[in-house]
Design a protein around this motif. Structure first.
Motif, PDB file in Angstrom:
ATOM      1  N   SER A 124       0.711  -1.120   0.121  1.00 25.57           N
ATOM      2  CA  SER A 124      -0.010   0.065   0.011  1.00 25.57           C
ATOM      3  C   SER A 124       0.977   1.192   0.142  1.00 25.57           C
ATOM      4  O   SER A 124       0.475   2.147  -0.556  1.00 25.57           O
ATOM      5  CB  SER A 124      -0.777  -0.112   1.104  1.00 25.57           C
ATOM      6  OG  SER A 124      -0.171  -0.077   2.496  1.00 25.57           O
ATOM      7  N   TRP A 125       2.192   1.108   0.588  1.00 28.67           N
ATOM      8  CA  TRP A 125       3.078   2.448   0.759  1.00 28.67           C
ATOM      9  C   TRP A 125       3.504   2.401  -0.771  1.00 28.67           C
ATOM     10  O   TRP A 125       3.558   3.623  -1.177  1.00 28.67           O
ATOM     11  CB  TRP A 125       3.911   2.109   1.805  1.00 28.67           C
ATOM     12  CG  TRP A 125       3.528   2.486   3.082  1.00 28.67           C
ATOM     13  CD1 TRP A 125       3.173   1.536   4.088  1.00 28.67           C
ATOM     14  CD2 TRP A 125       3.683   3.717   3.862  1.00 28.67           C
ATOM     15  NE1 TRP A 125       2.801   2.144   5.251  1.00 28.67           N
ATOM     16  CE2 TRP A 125       3.168   3.623   5.021  1.00 28.67           C
ATOM     17  CE3 TRP A 125       3.629   5.018   3.309  1.00 28.67           C
ATOM     18  CZ2 TRP A 125       2.670   4.682   5.765  1.00 28.67           C
ATOM     19  CZ3 TRP A 125       3.651   6.079   4.167  1.00 28.67           C
ATOM     20  CH2 TRP A 125       3.270   5.673   5.735  1.00 28.67           C
ATOM     21  N   ARG A 127       2.214   1.717  -3.751  1.00 31.45           N
ATOM     22  CA  ARG A 127       1.204   2.235  -4.539  1.00 31.45           C
ATOM     23  C   ARG A 127       1.074   3.878  -4.357  1.00 31.45           C
ATOM     24  O   ARG A 127       0.980   4.494  -5.090  1.00 31.45           O
ATOM     25  CB  ARG A 127      -0.113   1.391  -4.176  1.00 31.45           C
ATOM     26  CG  ARG A 127      -0.176   0.029  -4.794  1.00 31.45           C
ATOM     27  CD  ARG A 127      -1.481  -0.419  -4.622  1.00 31.45           C
ATOM     28  NE  ARG A 127      -2.751  -0.116  -5.124  1.00 31.45           N
ATOM     29  CZ  ARG A 127      -2.800   0.182  -6.668  1.00 31.45           C
ATOM     30  NH1 ARG A 127      -2.224  -0.336  -7.289  1.00 31.45           N
ATOM     31  NH2 ARG A 127      -3.856   0.982  -6.858  1.00 31.45           N
ATOM     32  N   ALA A 128       1.231   4.194  -3.137  1.00 30.89           N
ATOM     33  CA  ALA A 128       0.904   5.458  -2.765  1.00 30.89           C
ATOM     34  C   ALA A 128       2.026   6.565  -3.497  1.00 30.89           C
ATOM     35  O   ALA A 128       1.927   7.351  -3.943  1.00 30.89           O
ATOM     36  CB  ALA A 128       0.771   5.686  -1.062  1.00 30.89           C
ATOM     37  N   GLN A 133      -1.808   4.259  -6.745  1.00 31.83           N
ATOM     38  CA  GLN A 133      -2.911   4.709  -6.015  1.00 31.83           C
ATOM     39  C   GLN A 133      -3.625   5.804  -6.580  1.00 31.83           C
ATOM     40  O   GLN A 133      -4.960   5.757  -6.655  1.00 31.83           O
ATOM     41  CB  GLN A 133      -2.716   5.039  -4.594  1.00 31.83           C
ATOM     42  CG  GLN A 133      -3.910   4.946  -3.750  1.00 31.83           C
ATOM     43  CD  GLN A 133      -4.624   3.565  -3.721  1.00 31.83           C
ATOM     44  OE1 GLN A 133      -3.939   2.396  -3.773  1.00 31.83           O
ATOM     45  NE2 GLN A 133      -5.907   3.374  -3.581  1.00 31.83           N
ATOM     46  N   ALA A 134      -3.026   7.064  -6.894  1.00 28.53           N
ATOM     47  CA  ALA A 134      -3.586   8.083  -7.348  1.00 28.53           C
ATOM     48  C   ALA A 134      -4.378   7.952  -8.870  1.00 28.53           C
ATOM     49  O   ALA A 134      -5.250   8.351  -9.107  1.00 28.53           O
ATOM     50  CB  ALA A 134      -2.679   9.558  -7.342  1.00 28.53           C
TER      51      ALA A 134
END
Length: 179
Positions: A124-125, A127-128, A133-134
């Protein structure tokens, strides 16, 4: 259980299910296996132009004075989004065995996708930080705008007494259409 231990039962089920499931897994394998590239924002799917236009102005009424132009716009959105909720499901005529093969293929692809992303720590980090993620949010926003535009167009089609697809599938025009 290890990744290989999770994939082995699925491989056996695919072999037992037959050629159709194996073909579906083969066709979807590249997308499932390259999921980490999407997580790193290296592989980016293009947003269809019709969705970007809908995102820019979902209530644009220019050139929508005829049922044929409304229907054409709805068809473009259907092509990008898939069928609308008001449309009856397509008769697939598949047998129970074919539906089982489809479910097995989907399970195998989910397992491959999960196995390919399991090795990424702090996914998740990543991807951010990579912007994936955006990008995912941009795609979701474009899809939502496309759905909103399609609903607006069908409402406009009903107002102009247009036949489907320029109006909802259940709507029956009264014959006073502005074709």
């Amino acid at each position: 259980m290890t990744r290989a231990g999770r994939l082995l039962p699925l491989a056996l089920l695919i072999a037992l299910a037959g050629c159709s499931a194996a073909g579906q897994v083969r066709d979807g394998f590249a997308d499932a296996a390259t999921q980490p590239l999407a997580d790193l924002n290296v592989r980016r799917d293009q947003i269809p132009t019709v969705l970007l236009q809908a995102q820019a102005n979902p209530y644009d009424r220019r050139n929508l004075n005829r049922c044929s132009t409304i229907a054409a716009e709805v068809r473009r959105l259907d092509e990008a989004l898939g069928p609308d909720r008001d449309e009856p499901p397509a008769p697939n005529g598949s047998t129970l065995n074919e539906r089982m093969e489809d479910e097995i293929a989907e399970a195998a692809l989910r397992a491959i996708r999960d196995a390919s992303t399991d090795f990424i720590p702090y996914r998740s980090w990543i991807r951010a930080l990579s912007g994936a993620q955006a990008r995912s949010k941009q795609v979701q926003d474009a899809v939502e705008a496309g759905r909103l535009r399609r609903a607006f167009l069908k409402g406009l089609g009903m107002k102009q007494d247009c036949a489907p697809p320029a109006s909802p599938g259940w709507y029956r025009p009264t014959g006073r259409s502005q074709r």
